[in-house]
Write a protein that holds these residues in place. Structure first.
Motif, PDB file in Angstrom:
ATOM      1  N   ARG A  59     -17.634   9.976  46.131  1.00  0.00           N
ATOM      2  CA  ARG A  59     -18.577   8.896  46.450  1.00  0.00           C
ATOM      3  C   ARG A  59     -18.247   7.634  45.648  1.00  0.00           C
ATOM      4  O   ARG A  59     -18.301   6.520  46.169  1.00  0.00           O
ATOM      5  N   ILE A  60     -17.898   7.802  44.375  1.00  0.00           N
ATOM      6  CA  ILE A  60     -17.545   6.650  43.537  1.00  0.00           C
ATOM      7  C   ILE A  60     -16.340   5.924  44.116  1.00  0.00           C
ATOM      8  O   ILE A  60     -16.328   4.692  44.210  1.00  0.00           O
ATOM      9  N   ALA A  61     -15.314   6.672  44.519  1.00  0.00           N
ATOM     10  CA  ALA A  61     -14.120   6.047  45.107  1.00  0.00           C
ATOM     11  C   ALA A  61     -14.485   5.268  46.361  1.00  0.00           C
ATOM     12  O   ALA A  61     -14.029   4.133  46.565  1.00  0.00           O
ATOM     13  N   SER A  62     -15.316   5.838  47.196  1.00  0.00           N
ATOM     14  CA  SER A  62     -15.746   5.167  48.426  1.00  0.00           C
ATOM     15  C   SER A  62     -16.556   3.912  48.115  1.00  0.00           C
ATOM     16  O   SER A  62     -16.343   2.848  48.714  1.00  0.00           O
ATOM     17  N   LEU A  63     -17.480   4.029  47.173  1.00  0.00           N
ATOM     18  CA  LEU A  63     -18.317   2.883  46.815  1.00  0.00           C
ATOM     19  C   LEU A  63     -17.500   1.760  46.179  1.00  0.00           C
ATOM     20  O   LEU A  63     -17.786   0.576  46.403  1.00  0.00           O
ATOM     21  N   LEU A  64     -16.488   2.108  45.405  1.00  0.00           N
ATOM     22  CA  LEU A  64     -15.625   1.078  44.812  1.00  0.00           C
ATOM     23  C   LEU A  64     -14.888   0.293  45.903  1.00  0.00           C
ATOM     24  O   LEU A  64     -14.784  -0.932  45.824  1.00  0.00           O
ATOM     25  N   ASN A  65     -14.383   1.003  46.892  1.00  0.00           N
ATOM     26  CA  ASN A  65     -13.719   0.317  48.010  1.00  0.00           C
ATOM     27  C   ASN A  65     -14.689  -0.589  48.760  1.00  0.00           C
ATOM     28  O   ASN A  65     -14.355  -1.717  49.119  1.00  0.00           O
ATOM     29  N   ALA A  66     -15.895  -0.098  48.985  1.00  0.00           N
ATOM     30  CA  ALA A  66     -16.901  -0.901  49.684  1.00  0.00           C
ATOM     31  C   ALA A  66     -17.279  -2.129  48.858  1.00  0.00           C
ATOM     32  O   ALA A  66     -17.392  -3.241  49.393  1.00  0.00           O
ATOM     33  N   ALA A  67     -17.477  -1.949  47.557  1.00  0.00           N
ATOM     34  CA  ALA A  67     -17.838  -3.072  46.681  1.00  0.00           C
ATOM     35  C   ALA A  67     -16.736  -4.119  46.655  1.00  0.00           C
ATOM     36  O   ALA A  67     -17.001  -5.323  46.699  1.00  0.00           O
ATOM     37  N   LEU A  68     -15.497  -3.659  46.600  1.00  0.00           N
ATOM     38  CA  LEU A  68     -14.365  -4.584  46.599  1.00  0.00           C
ATOM     39  C   LEU A  68     -14.325  -5.394  47.897  1.00  0.00           C
ATOM     40  O   LEU A  68     -14.130  -6.614  47.880  1.00  0.00           O
ATOM     41  N   SER A  69     -14.542  -4.727  49.010  1.00  0.00           N
ATOM     42  CA  SER A  69     -14.559  -5.435  50.304  1.00  0.00           C
ATOM     43  C   SER A  69     -15.674  -6.471  50.354  1.00  0.00           C
ATOM     44  O   SER A  69     -15.478  -7.592  50.837  1.00  0.00           O
ATOM     45  N   LEU A  70     -16.842  -6.114  49.845  1.00  0.00           N
ATOM     46  CA  LEU A  70     -17.959  -7.064  49.826  1.00  0.00           C
ATOM     47  C   LEU A  70     -17.659  -8.261  48.922  1.00  0.00           C
ATOM     48  O   LEU A  70     -17.934  -9.405  49.281  1.00  0.00           O
ATOM     49  N   MET A  71     -17.083  -8.000  47.753  1.00  0.00           N
ATOM     50  CA  MET A  71     -16.765  -9.103  46.832  1.00  0.00           C
ATOM     51  C   MET A  71     -15.746 -10.059  47.448  1.00  0.00           C
ATOM     52  O   MET A  71     -15.846 -11.274  47.287  1.00  0.00           O
ATOM     53  N   GLU A  72     -14.776  -9.512  48.151  1.00  0.00           N
ATOM     54  CA  GLU A  72     -13.766 -10.360  48.790  1.00  0.00           C
ATOM     55  C   GLU A  72     -14.378 -11.302  49.824  1.00  0.00           C
ATOM     56  O   GLU A  72     -13.857 -12.385  50.056  1.00  0.00           O
ATOM     57  N   LYS A  73     -15.469 -10.880  50.421  1.00  0.00           N
ATOM     58  CA  LYS A  73     -16.142 -11.702  51.438  1.00  0.00           C
ATOM     59  C   LYS A  73     -17.241 -12.576  50.831  1.00  0.00           C
ATOM     60  O   LYS A  73     -17.947 -13.270  51.555  1.00  0.00           O
ATOM     61  N   GLY A  74     -17.391 -12.503  49.503  1.00  0.00           N
ATOM     62  CA  GLY A  74     -18.377 -13.350  48.834  1.00  0.00           C
ATOM     63  C   GLY A  74     -19.748 -12.737  48.680  1.00  0.00           C
ATOM     64  O   GLY A  74     -20.686 -13.411  48.244  1.00  0.00           O
ATOM     65  N   PHE A  75     -19.913 -11.471  48.999  1.00  0.00           N
ATOM     66  CA  PHE A  75     -21.204 -10.804  48.885  1.00  0.00           C
ATOM     67  C   PHE A  75     -21.320 -10.123  47.518  1.00  0.00           C
ATOM     68  O   PHE A  75     -21.321  -8.899  47.400  1.00  0.00           O
ATOM     69  N   VAL A  76     -21.433 -10.949  46.484  1.00  0.00           N
ATOM     70  CA  VAL A  76     -21.408 -10.432  45.118  1.00  0.00           C
ATOM     71  C   VAL A  76     -22.661  -9.622  44.809  1.00  0.00           C
ATOM     72  O   VAL A  76     -22.570  -8.539  44.222  1.00  0.00           O
ATOM     73  N   GLN A  77     -23.837 -10.106  45.174  1.00  0.00           N
ATOM     74  CA  GLN A  77     -25.064  -9.362  44.885  1.00  0.00           C
ATOM     75  C   GLN A  77     -25.093  -8.025  45.619  1.00  0.00           C
ATOM     76  O   GLN A  77     -25.540  -7.028  45.067  1.00  0.00           O
ATOM     77  N   GLU A  78     -24.619  -8.004  46.844  1.00  0.00           N
ATOM     78  CA  GLU A  78     -24.585  -6.748  47.596  1.00  0.00           C
ATOM     79  C   GLU A  78     -23.622  -5.760  46.937  1.00  0.00           C
ATOM     80  O   GLU A  78     -23.892  -4.558  46.892  1.00  0.00           O
ATOM     81  N   SER A  79     -22.522  -6.253  46.409  1.00  0.00           N
ATOM     82  CA  SER A  79     -21.584  -5.369  45.722  1.00  0.00           C
ATOM     83  C   SER A  79     -22.191  -4.846  44.420  1.00  0.00           C
ATOM     84  O   SER A  79     -21.901  -3.727  44.000  1.00  0.00           O
ATOM     85  N   TYR A  80     -23.046  -5.642  43.798  1.00  0.00           N
ATOM     86  CA  TYR A  80     -23.713  -5.197  42.573  1.00  0.00           C
ATOM     87  C   TYR A  80     -24.598  -3.986  42.849  1.00  0.00           C
ATOM     88  O   TYR A  80     -24.692  -3.072  42.024  1.00  0.00           O
ATOM     89  N   ILE A  81     -25.249  -3.965  43.998  1.00  0.00           N
ATOM     90  CA  ILE A  81     -26.078  -2.808  44.361  1.00  0.00           C
ATOM     91  C   ILE A  81     -25.213  -1.544  44.411  1.00  0.00           C
ATOM     92  O   ILE A  81     -25.612  -0.488  43.931  1.00  0.00           O
ATOM     93  N   LEU A  82     -24.013  -1.664  44.979  1.00  0.00           N
ATOM     94  CA  LEU A  82     -23.102  -0.517  45.024  1.00  0.00           C
ATOM     95  C   LEU A  82     -22.645  -0.132  43.615  1.00  0.00           C
ATOM     96  O   LEU A  82     -22.475   1.054  43.319  1.00  0.00           O
ATOM     97  N   CYS A  83     -22.477  -1.134  42.757  1.00  0.00           N
ATOM     98  CA  CYS A  83     -22.092  -0.835  41.366  1.00  0.00           C
ATOM     99  C   CYS A  83     -23.182  -0.048  40.651  1.00  0.00           C
ATOM    100  O   CYS A  83     -22.887   0.823  39.828  1.00  0.00           O
ATOM    101  N   ARG A  84     -24.425  -0.324  40.980  1.00  0.00           N
ATOM    102  CA  ARG A  84     -25.525   0.464  40.400  1.00  0.00           C
ATOM    103  C   ARG A  84     -25.457   1.907  40.880  1.00  0.00           C
ATOM    104  O   ARG A  84     -25.699   2.842  40.118  1.00  0.00           O
ATOM    105  N   ALA A  85     -25.116   2.111  42.153  1.00  0.00           N
ATOM    106  CA  ALA A  85     -24.963   3.468  42.689  1.00  0.00           C
ATOM    107  C   ALA A  85     -23.781   4.178  42.019  1.00  0.00           C
ATOM    108  O   ALA A  85     -23.840   5.376  41.745  1.00  0.00           O
TER     109      ALA A  85
END
Length: 128
Positions: A59-85
């Motif tokens: 799950r961590i590996a999957s969430l890291l990939n998702a967070a990275l994709s969100l950050m690349e698109k400028g969705f920093v706060q949304e990626s932070y939610i994944l970082c909390r998970a």
């Protein structure tokens, strides 16, 4: 350097670790779920704190990939939610790894393990 350039080497190492560890665990089997569905689950005999920790690592590996994709698109706060998970999953792995008392597994660890493997929806046709 891009965000991907910073994080991707770490994520790749983590994914390689997941692939290597995967061979150590019995594969989940399809089980009937509701009237027309099948889902993959591990047999009760192989469910353990080590398997739960591995699944949280996946799950961590999957969430890291998702967070990275969100950050690349400028969705920093949304990626932070994944970082909390991710942080929560890491804490769970650490908690499962603790040897508590003479028995090695505390009642709280056993309770958390039971909750981890518990099904969420009894009938997938009726989510409410």
């Amino acid at each position: 350097m891009s965000i991907r350039g910073v994080y991707e080497p770490f994520i790749n190492q983590l994914e390689e670790l997941v692939r290597k560890l995967d061979s150590e665990f019995e594969k989940p089997v399809p089980v009937p779920y509701g009237d027309h569905y099948f889902i993959f689950r591990h047999r009760p005999q192989v469910r353990s704190d080590i398997l739960a920790s591995f699944l949280k690592l996946v799950r961590i590996a999957s969430l890291l990939n998702a967070a990275l994709s969100l950050m690349e698109k400028g969705f920093v706060q949304e990626s932070y939610i994944l970082c909390r998970a991710i942080d929560e999953a890491f804490e769970d792995i650490t908690f499962f790894a603790l040897k508590i008392g003479d028995v090695g597994t505390s009642p709280k660890q056993m309770e958390m393990l039971e909750e981890f493997y518990q099904e969420q929806l009894e009938n997938p046709s009726d989510p409410l």
